[in-house]
Design an enzyme around this catalytic site. Structure first.
Site: not given
Ligand code: AMP
Length: 210
Positions: A13, A88, A122, A155, A166
């Site tokens: 994404k 999400r 990654r 990360r 996750r």
């Molecule tokens: P990502 O970079 O999109 O994988 O997001 C990293 C982390 O940020 C996720 O594992 C959640 O802890 C938090 N996060 C990101 N987007 C959301 C969302 N829409 N709702 C809740 N937590 C989020």
């Protein structure tokens, strides 16, 4: 055009939205990036969410919605945006449809095995956010960003235990969005296991972007 990108972590994404941003100027709003920025700058929000991100759990809905709402009020969003990783949960999606209905929700379809292979390799640039992979998308110089020569990092939530968590969170809380966006006729399904070029052209063709 207001787009939502959703799918398992590591489905591509972020990489695809960065490219769409370069080509069409649509701002990429990544909730994950917004949270990580706050953690890095040790803001009040950052301190609140840091352990949640580290474990791979979700930040509470209302907090997340208000952050996206604030960000989309910026002038650069007046012609649309890509919401990358938001919504999400069903609650986030329903609330967002009331706040600012989206045009299409792109669902990145991918297997858990592929996610594990991708995320464990990654690497990310701390400065510009460019994403690499140690096997599939190597930087020119080992461990350094092509754009600014910064040292790439892993990360904390790309460690195996956090990835598993996750994925569980994704299946339980985010996957129901497939049915939600199908029911309101906004879903566009993409085969995210394909190469970056194929995924990118499938999205452009399904969104009728020239
Ligand atoms: P990502 O970079 O999109 O994988 O997001 C990293 C982390 O940020 C996720 O594992 C959640 O802890 C938090 N996060 C990101 N987007 C959301 C969302 N829409 N709702 C809740 N937590 C989020």
């Amino acid at each position: 055009m207001k787009l939502v990108f959703f799918g398992a972590p590591g489905a591509g994404k972020g990489t695809i939205s960065k490219k769409l941003n370069e080509e069409y100027g649509l701002p990429q709003i990544s909730t994950g990036d917004l949270f990580r920025e706050n953690i890095k700058n040790r803001t009040e929000l950052g301190l609140k969410v840091s352990s949640i991100l580290e474990k791979g759990e979700l930040v509470p809905d209302q907090l997340t919605i208000s952050i996206v709402e604030m960000r989309t009020k910026n002038n650069d969003c007046k012609n649309g945006y890509i919401l990358d990783g938001f919504p999400r949960t069903i609650i986030q999606a329903e609330n967002w449809e009331k706040i600012s209905p989206i045009d299409k929700a792109i669902y990145f379809d991918i297997t858990d095995k592929e996610v594990m292979d991708r995320l464990s390799g990654r690497r990310v640039c701390p400065k510009c956010g460019q994403i690499y992979h140690i096997l599939f998308n190597k930087p020119k110089k080992d461990g350094k960003c092509d754009n600014d020569d910064e040292t790439l990092y892993i990360r904390p939530d790309d460690k195996e235990e956090a990835i598993n968590n996750r994925l569980n969170v994704y299946h339980k809380q985010t996957e129901p969005l497939i049915e939600y966006y199908t029911n309101i006729n906004k879903i566009v399904k993409i085969n995210a296991v394909n190469s970056f070029e194929d995924v990118y052209s499938e999205i452009k063709s399904k969104l009728k972007l020239k």
